[in-house]
Design a protein around this motif. Structure first.
Motif, PDB file in Angstrom:
ATOM      1  N   ASP A 166       0.799  -1.231   0.000  1.00  0.00           N
ATOM      2  CA  ASP A 166       0.000   0.000   0.000  1.00  0.00           C
ATOM      3  C   ASP A 166       0.831   1.281   0.000  1.00  0.00           C
ATOM      4  OD1 ASP A 166      -1.997  -1.811   0.140  1.00  0.00           O
ATOM      5  OD2 ASP A 166      -2.721  -1.257   2.135  1.00  0.00           O
ATOM      6  N   GLU A 167       2.091   1.200   0.472  1.00  0.00           N
ATOM      7  CA  GLU A 167       2.903   2.416   0.593  1.00  0.00           C
ATOM      8  C   GLU A 167       3.586   2.785  -0.716  1.00  0.00           C
ATOM      9  OE1 GLU A 167       3.463  -0.360   2.594  1.00  0.00           O
ATOM     10  OE2 GLU A 167       1.879   0.450   3.881  1.00  0.00           O
ATOM     11  N   LYS A 181      -0.164   4.413  -4.714  1.00  0.00           N
ATOM     12  CA  LYS A 181      -0.728   5.644  -4.134  1.00  0.00           C
ATOM     13  C   LYS A 181      -1.140   6.666  -5.202  1.00  0.00           C
ATOM     14  CE  LYS A 181       0.585   5.961   0.603  1.00  0.00           C
ATOM     15  NZ  LYS A 181      -0.713   5.387   0.872  1.00  0.00           N
ATOM     16  N   GLU A 230     -10.344  -6.227   5.936  1.00  0.00           N
ATOM     17  CA  GLU A 230      -9.020  -5.663   5.617  1.00  0.00           C
ATOM     18  C   GLU A 230      -9.041  -5.046   4.209  1.00  0.00           C
ATOM     19  OE1 GLU A 230      -6.210  -8.776   4.897  1.00  0.00           O
ATOM     20  OE2 GLU A 230      -4.867  -7.381   3.864  1.00  0.00           O
ATOM     21  N   HIS A 275     -10.923  -1.755   4.132  1.00  0.00           N
ATOM     22  CA  HIS A 275     -10.179  -0.687   4.792  1.00  0.00           C
ATOM     23  C   HIS A 275      -9.090  -0.153   3.862  1.00  0.00           C
ATOM     24  CE1 HIS A 275      -8.167   1.613   7.865  1.00  0.00           C
ATOM     25  NE2 HIS A 275      -7.031   1.032   7.496  1.00  0.00           N
ATOM     26  N   ARG A 276      -8.344  -1.070   3.251  1.00  0.00           N
ATOM     27  CA  ARG A 276      -7.238  -0.645   2.381  1.00  0.00           C
ATOM     28  C   ARG A 276      -7.770  -0.012   1.085  1.00  0.00           C
ATOM     29  NH1 ARG A 276      -3.874  -5.960   1.861  1.00  0.00           N
ATOM     30  NH2 ARG A 276      -2.551  -4.686   0.532  1.00  0.00           N
ATOM     31  N   ASN A 318     -10.387   1.771   0.739  1.00  0.00           N
ATOM     32  CA  ASN A 318     -10.888   3.124   1.012  1.00  0.00           C
ATOM     33  C   ASN A 318      -9.810   4.075   1.516  1.00  0.00           C
ATOM     34  OD1 ASN A 318     -13.565   2.641   0.291  1.00  0.00           O
ATOM     35  ND2 ASN A 318     -14.080   1.826   2.326  1.00  0.00           N
ATOM     36  N   ASP A 319      -8.606   3.566   1.705  1.00  0.00           N
ATOM     37  CA  ASP A 319      -7.548   4.384   2.284  1.00  0.00           C
ATOM     38  C   ASP A 319      -6.893   5.270   1.221  1.00  0.00           C
ATOM     39  OD1 ASP A 319      -5.742   5.430   4.040  1.00  0.00           O
ATOM     40  OD2 ASP A 319      -4.399   3.690   4.009  1.00  0.00           O
ATOM     41  N   THR A 320      -7.660   6.191   0.693  1.00  0.00           N
ATOM     42  CA  THR A 320      -7.206   7.108  -0.365  1.00  0.00           C
ATOM     43  C   THR A 320      -8.064   8.365  -0.313  1.00  0.00           C
ATOM     44  OG1 THR A 320      -7.235   7.449  -2.774  1.00  0.00           O
ATOM     45  CG2 THR A 320      -8.644   5.702  -1.949  1.00  0.00           C
ATOM     46  N   THR A 321      -7.491   9.461  -0.788  1.00  0.00           N
ATOM     47  CA  THR A 321      -8.271  10.712  -0.821  1.00  0.00           C
ATOM     48  C   THR A 321      -9.187  10.748  -2.042  1.00  0.00           C
ATOM     49  OG1 THR A 321      -6.477  11.755  -2.042  1.00  0.00           O
ATOM     50  CG2 THR A 321      -6.488  12.068   0.364  1.00  0.00           C
ATOM     51  N   LYS A 345     -16.129   3.588  -0.676  1.00  0.00           N
ATOM     52  CA  LYS A 345     -16.322   5.037  -0.784  1.00  0.00           C
ATOM     53  C   LYS A 345     -15.937   5.495  -2.197  1.00  0.00           C
ATOM     54  CE  LYS A 345     -15.829   6.056   4.133  1.00  0.00           C
ATOM     55  NZ  LYS A 345     -16.525   4.826   4.491  1.00  0.00           N
ATOM     56  N   LYS A 379     -15.304  12.078  -2.696  1.00  0.00           N
ATOM     57  CA  LYS A 379     -14.072  12.680  -2.147  1.00  0.00           C
ATOM     58  C   LYS A 379     -13.408  13.603  -3.187  1.00  0.00           C
ATOM     59  CE  LYS A 379     -12.599   8.529  -0.263  1.00  0.00           C
ATOM     60  NZ  LYS A 379     -11.648   7.710   0.506  1.00  0.00           N
TER      61      LYS A 379
END
Ligand code: NAD
Ligand SMILES: O=CCc1c[nH]c2ccc(O)cc12
Length: 474
Positions: free
Chosen positions: A363-364, A369, A387, A390-391, A393-396, A419, A441
């Motif tokens: 993810d990093e 990204k 999991e 969560h990952r 949706n982990d974005t702007t 999202k 977003k």
């Protein structure tokens, strides 16, 4: 006029993406041109905005008919303009036509509401056009974007001045020609050419009532600050595709390819973060790599070609630098990611690369990204649904997302928690014009396509009608 053109300082050089040669030069439009386009559009709006929806629809349907009759010519021009394969360019032309037909159909349905008030008084609402709208396009779907913006604008009774990307300036002009041929008032849909300065001047013009923008997040931010006028922003994405072990693997592989390699990977909604449940990862990767390696790259005008050229040399270099960065950060290049040299010597200077699958991603990593906007798929593995969500949706950003599973309850549960503005279950990257498209977003504001778009191209006027006397407090 020729006199005014000679005064111009800024020129756009348009390259043929698939052969790398200069195609044409264009003058950037400045304040004077934009003022002239706005004046023409205002005159046209005074006629068009007063017509009934049925009358407008008739002209729009004629435009759609002309598009159909010129389908091959427009598609070929789009190939030269953008570099995508002729097969995809034809589908873009179809989408443009369908969009115009769809909004022509909606034009006569625009209506208000009647509300009864005490004492026989009442109120009603009128759905009115906004006036002269600006459309600003990105370079990945040049003709289609011009249609997706102008069709709802015109259906609602507005005029539109459209600025295509200077990287792909050609086919929006064909659309203007077609609308004129169909019989819209002169200047109702006009094209101005230029880059960011032309775009800024157009958006900030006091007589521009609305801006509909498609492009990157940084430019979208600028556009949103231009003034108090409604904006539609269709921006970038870094969308996830979640592939569960209970999926139909064959379909999931097909979906992952559709999510990454249409239009040389230059699609806003691309599902470039492919999360695959751990137990099917080896099988999935094997199949996806095999299919990716067999994608036919080369002359985009050939029927057999499935991947043409990227849009420009700088963009190709940028995409390749993302692949290099991914390698440095520990991703495995499972296939592709290199400059591709077609066998035809005429194409040697085109902007080709082999589609790339990156394995062992985390993810990093930069490739996971940032929006690369090229044919680069990043594959990640996950263990549990929670999991993965969560990952994902982990974005702007939040333009699109996909889920592949045979469990109907899982499919809807996952989609409920994603999202993103456009979610796909067991498919990816289809864009029927009847359904709204747009982002959550930072991927945007507003929607294109579907009935809801009428709300973004019209304004509601409320009229209070008093049947009695004024009940004055004074
Ligand atoms: N959400 C969507 O529907 C959608 C569709 C296609 C592309 N995109 C996004 O577009 C991006 C790629 O397109 P791009 O490189 O052409 O984007 P970009 O932001 O560089 O340019 C888009 C348009 O904005 C114009 N522009 C640039 N600066 C401006 C300014 N200051 N004021 C007004 N206009 C200005 C450009 O000339 C061009 O016409 C990607 O991020 C992609 O995801 C989104
Ligand atoms: O980028 C423009 C809109 C879009 C997003 N996904 C797709 C897929 C196919 C298209 O023809 C257009 C689009």
């Amino acid at each position: 006029s020729p006199g005014r053109l000679q005064d111009k300082k800024l020129k756009i050089t348009k390259f043929n993406c698939f052969a790398g040669r200069v195609l044409c030069h264009l003058d950037e439009c400045g304040v004077e041109d934009i003022n002239e386009a706005v004046e023409q559009a205002k005159t046209a709006f005074n006629i068009w905005g007063k017509m009934s929806g049925m009358e407008r629809a008739r002209t729009m349907i004629e435009a759609a008919r002309i598009i159909e009759s010129r389908r091959e010519e427009i598609a070929q021009m789009e190939v030269i303009n953008n570099g995508k394969s002729i097969t995809e360019a034809r589908l873009d032309v179809d989408s443009a036509r369908l969009c115009i037909e769809y909004f022509a159909g909606l034009a006569s349905t625009l209506s208000g509401q009647h509300v009864q008030l005490p004492g026989g008084s009442f109120a009603y609402t009128r759905r009115e056009p906004l006036g002269v709208c600006a459309g600003i396009g990105a370079w990945n779907y040049p003709f289609q974007i011009a249609a997706w913006k102008s069709a709802p604008a015109l259906a609602c009774g507005n005029a539109m001045i459209f600025k295509p990307s200077p990287v792909t300036p050609v086919t929006a002009v064909l659309l203007a020609e077609i609308y004129a041929q169909a019989g819209v008032p002169q200047g109702l849909f006009n094209v101005v050419q230029g880059g960011q300065e032309t775009g800024r001047i157009l958006c900030q013009h006091p007589d521009i009532a609305k801006v509909s923008f498609t492009g990157s997040v940084p430019t979208g931010k600028k556009v949103s600050l231009y003034g108090i006028k409604p904006v539609t922003l269709e921006l970038g994405g870094k969308s996830p595709v979640l592939i569960f072990s209970d999926c139909d693997l064959e379909n999931a592989v097909r979906g992952a390819l559709m999510a990454n390699f249409l239009s040389q990977g230059q699609v806003c909604s691309n599902g470039t973060r492919v999360f695959v449940q751990k137990d099917i990862l080896p099988e999935f990767v094997k199949e996806v790599v095999k299919r990716t390696k067999s994608i036919e790259i080369g002359d985009p005008l050939l029927e057999t070609t499935r991947m043409g050229a990227l849009v420009s040399r700088p963009h190709l270099d940028n995409v390749l630098s993302y692949v290099n960065q991914a390698k440095k950060e520990g991703a495995d290049v499972l296939c592709g990611g290199e400059v591709f040299l077609p066998s035809d010597p005429k194409l040697k200077d085109g902007y080709y690369m082999s589609p790339c699958v990156l394995g062992n991603c985390t993810d990093e990593m930069t490739c996971v990204k940032e929006e690369i906007f090229g044919p680069v798929m990043s594959v990640l593995s996950f263990e549990t649904e929670e999991e993965a969500l969560h990952r994902a949706n982990d974005t702007t950003l939040g333009l699109a997302a996909g889920v592949f599973t045979s469990d109907v309850r899982r499919a809807h549960r996952v989609v409920e928690h994603l999202k993103a503005g456009s979610c796909f279950i067991n498919n990816y990257n289809i864009t029927p014009v009847e359904v709204p498209f747009g982002g959550f977003k930072m991927s945007g504001i507003g929607r294109e396509n579907g009935q809801v778009t009428v709300e973004y191209y019209s304004q509601l006027k409320t009229v209070f009608v008093e049947m009695g006397d004024v009940d004055s407090l004074f």
